[in-house]
Design a protein around this motif. Structure first.
Motif, short mmCIF file in Angstrom:
data_model
loop_
_atom_site.label_atom_id
_atom_site.label_comp_id
_atom_site.label_asym_id
_atom_site.label_seq_id
_atom_site.Cartn_x
_atom_site.Cartn_y
_atom_site.Cartn_z
N HIS A 94 43.98 38.86 44.62
CA HIS A 94 44.73 38.33 45.77
C HIS A 94 44.39 39.10 47.06
CE1 HIS A 94 48.04 37.30 48.43
NE2 HIS A 94 48.42 38.57 48.42
N ILE A 95 44.34 40.41 46.98
CA ILE A 95 44.00 41.23 48.15
C ILE A 95 42.58 40.93 48.62
CG2 ILE A 95 43.53 43.61 48.91
CD1 ILE A 95 46.49 42.96 48.90
N PHE A 96 41.64 40.80 47.71
CA PHE A 96 40.26 40.47 48.09
C PHE A 96 40.22 39.15 48.85
CE2 PHE A 96 38.86 43.99 45.73
CZ PHE A 96 37.48 44.12 45.82
N ALA A 100 39.41 38.77 52.90
CA ALA A 100 38.17 38.07 53.20
C ALA A 100 38.35 37.04 54.31
CB ALA A 100 37.63 37.39 51.95
N LYS A 101 39.56 36.47 54.41
CA LYS A 101 39.82 35.46 55.43
C LYS A 101 39.71 36.01 56.84
CE LYS A 101 42.92 32.81 52.42
NZ LYS A 101 44.33 32.37 52.19
N LYS A 102 39.96 37.32 56.99
CA LYS A 102 39.95 37.92 58.33
C LYS A 102 38.55 38.30 58.79
CE LYS A 102 44.50 39.52 59.60
NZ LYS A 102 44.53 39.27 61.03
N PHE A 124 48.12 47.83 44.05
CA PHE A 124 47.79 47.76 45.48
C PHE A 124 46.80 48.86 45.86
CE2 PHE A 124 51.83 45.31 46.09
CZ PHE A 124 51.26 44.22 46.74
N LEU A 125 47.05 50.09 45.45
CA LEU A 125 46.16 51.20 45.82
C LEU A 125 44.78 51.01 45.21
CD1 LEU A 125 48.61 54.24 45.57
CD2 LEU A 125 47.85 53.02 47.62
N GLN A 126 44.72 50.56 43.95
CA GLN A 126 43.45 50.29 43.32
C GLN A 126 42.70 49.16 44.05
OE1 GLN A 126 41.51 51.52 41.06
NE2 GLN A 126 40.08 49.79 40.89
N ALA A 127 43.42 48.16 44.49
CA ALA A 127 42.80 47.05 45.22
C ALA A 127 42.18 47.53 46.52
CB ALA A 127 43.83 45.95 45.49
N PHE A 128 42.90 48.36 47.28
CA PHE A 128 42.35 48.89 48.53
C PHE A 128 41.13 49.75 48.26
CE2 PHE A 128 47.04 48.76 49.91
CZ PHE A 128 46.92 47.45 50.33
N TYR A 129 41.22 50.57 47.22
CA TYR A 129 40.10 51.44 46.83
C TYR A 129 38.86 50.61 46.50
CZ TYR A 129 37.62 54.93 43.92
OH TYR A 129 36.68 55.78 43.37
N GLN A 130 39.04 49.59 45.66
CA GLN A 130 37.91 48.78 45.20
C GLN A 130 37.35 47.92 46.32
OE1 GLN A 130 37.00 49.53 42.17
NE2 GLN A 130 35.16 48.24 42.25
N LEU A 131 38.23 47.37 47.16
CA LEU A 131 37.79 46.54 48.27
C LEU A 131 36.94 47.33 49.26
CD1 LEU A 131 37.88 43.82 49.78
CD2 LEU A 131 40.02 44.58 50.84
N LYS A 133 35.28 49.97 48.64
CA LYS A 133 34.05 50.38 47.95
C LYS A 133 33.03 49.25 47.89
CE LYS A 133 32.52 52.33 43.52
NZ LYS A 133 32.98 52.80 42.18
N GLU A 134 33.48 48.05 47.55
CA GLU A 134 32.56 46.93 47.35
C GLU A 134 32.14 46.26 48.65
OE1 GLU A 134 33.82 44.10 44.44
OE2 GLU A 134 34.31 45.65 42.95
N GLU A 135 33.03 46.24 49.64
CA GLU A 135 32.76 45.48 50.86
C GLU A 135 32.36 46.36 52.04
OE1 GLU A 135 32.60 42.28 50.76
OE2 GLU A 135 33.30 42.18 48.69
N THR A 136 32.30 47.68 51.83
CA THR A 136 31.93 48.63 52.89
C THR A 136 32.80 48.43 54.12
OG1 THR A 136 29.67 48.36 52.06
CG2 THR A 136 29.95 49.73 54.01
N ILE A 137 34.09 48.51 53.90
CA ILE A 137 35.03 48.39 55.00
C ILE A 137 35.97 49.59 55.00
CG2 ILE A 137 34.95 45.87 54.97
CD1 ILE A 137 37.62 45.87 53.56
N SER A 138 36.71 49.74 56.09
CA SER A 138 37.68 50.82 56.24
C SER A 138 39.09 50.22 56.21
CB SER A 138 37.46 51.56 57.56
OG SER A 138 38.46 52.52 57.78
N ILE A 139 39.95 50.78 55.36
CA ILE A 139 41.33 50.32 55.27
C ILE A 139 42.26 51.51 55.49
CG2 ILE A 139 43.04 49.09 53.87
CD1 ILE A 139 40.77 48.03 52.15
#
Length: 322
Positions: A94-96, A100-102, A124-131, A133-139
């Motif tokens: 869901h977080i991914f 992605a929409k933004k 939630f924390l795992q989702a931010f961590y993985q996102l 890592k995979e998408e090369t973004i800053s959260i």
């Protein structure tokens, strides 16, 4: 601001920093994440941020829709806050999709952990961590916790879950033959904590005790854990201040890091949710060498309505693929 960051073998950086509560409440975010459950404090932080124009989302509990649940739901609806029904094991997908929409490389998030269960917080924390890592973004995530008014302990229900809070927090030691160091966050759950210790059979145990804003809370925690103090000659007690999560993070991560090379650190974080979040962050920053467990009665636990005491503590985290 104070920063604490380690350079790991991966390019993913998880930075933890101190942040002021007023700054957290006044900041404009891409997303504010709240819970819809049975505790009245669910809406404490949302009400403080009622005039904040940030996008606000609330995640609905699928069980125990009792006590203050209906009044919380009514408040969210009357304030046009979106309510979603998503199980914790679907949070990452869901977080991914949501991020992605933004189509952005930088995001700011407020995560109110006050009334979420531990599986949701971990997800939630795992989702931010993985996102990141995979998408090369800053959260940039500001984690907020509304401290509750004192409530007396209730009797523990039977344990139905004992193990990693979610699979991603199972940990993977350098050598499975290494001895275990156990770090238990104390709460009212003496019976569950004793059961966890007997199952894990650690080399030594660290009991990490919260100091609240109410002497009755401190006394109840002390009374509930008398047996634990005498569990082993290798049991040690450390206190932490609920209102100073960054200081707690610094102290506990330093302690855990000293054991990583020659033991298997396992967190069993009972008690206030802010200590669970600290445990999860330490595990992510030292991935995959630290485990975070959950020992729970699940839906059999007796619901308790916790009211906000009025004080909110915050911790800021930046997930960034460098």
């Amino acid at each position: 601001m104070n920063f604490h960051s380690l350079n790991k073998s991966t390019s993913l950086s998880v930075q933890v920093k101190q942040v002021d509560t007023k700054e957290c409440i006044s900041k404009n975010y891409d997303f504010c994440i709240f819970s819809l459950g049975y505790e009245s404090r669910c809406t404490n932080l949302p009400k403080l941020m009622a005039k904040n124009p940030s996008k606000k989302i609330s995640y609905r509990f699928s069980h125990s829709q009792v006590l203050s649940y209906k009044s919380n739901e009514d408040w969210y609806n009357s304030n046009d806050i979106e309510i979603l029904s998503i199980p914790h094991d679907e949070i990452e997908n869901h977080i991914f999709r949501t991020f992605a929409k933004k189509k952005s490389k930088e995001f700011s998030v407020l995560l109110d952990i006050s009334s979420f269960d531990r599986a949701y917080i971990a997800s939630f924390l795992q989702a931010f961590y993985q996102l990141s890592k995979e998408e090369t973004i800053s959260i940039n995530v500001n984690i907020c916790y509304s401290i509750a008014n004192y409530t007396p302990p209730v009797e523990d229900g039977p344990v139905i879950k004992a193990g990693p809070v979610i699979p991603e927090f199972a940990g993977w030691p350098r050598d499975p033959a290494l001895p275990t160091e156990c770090f238990i966050g104390l709460g009212y759950e003496e019976g569950k904590a004793l059961g966890a210790l007997e199952y894990i059979e650690p080399k030594s145990t660290w009991l990490i005790k919260p100091n609240g804003i109410d002497k009755r809370f401190d006394q109840s925690v002390e009374l509930a854990n008398k047996t634990l103090y005498d569990y082993s000659s290798k049991t040690r007690v450390i206190g932490y201040n609920l209102t100073r999560p960054y200081a707690t993070f610094i102290e506990i991560e330093s302690l855990v890091s000293s054991f990583i090379d020659d033991s298997r650190p396992i967190f069993v974080p009972f008690g206030p949710k802010i200590f669970f979040a600290i445990s999860a962050l330490i595990a992510l920053r030292n991935y995959p060498y630290v485990s975070v467990w959950r020992v729970s009665s699940g839906v059999n636990a007796e619901p308790v309505d916790r009211e906000a005491a009025g004080q909110v503590c915050c911790l800021s985290v930046v997930f960034q693929n460098q």
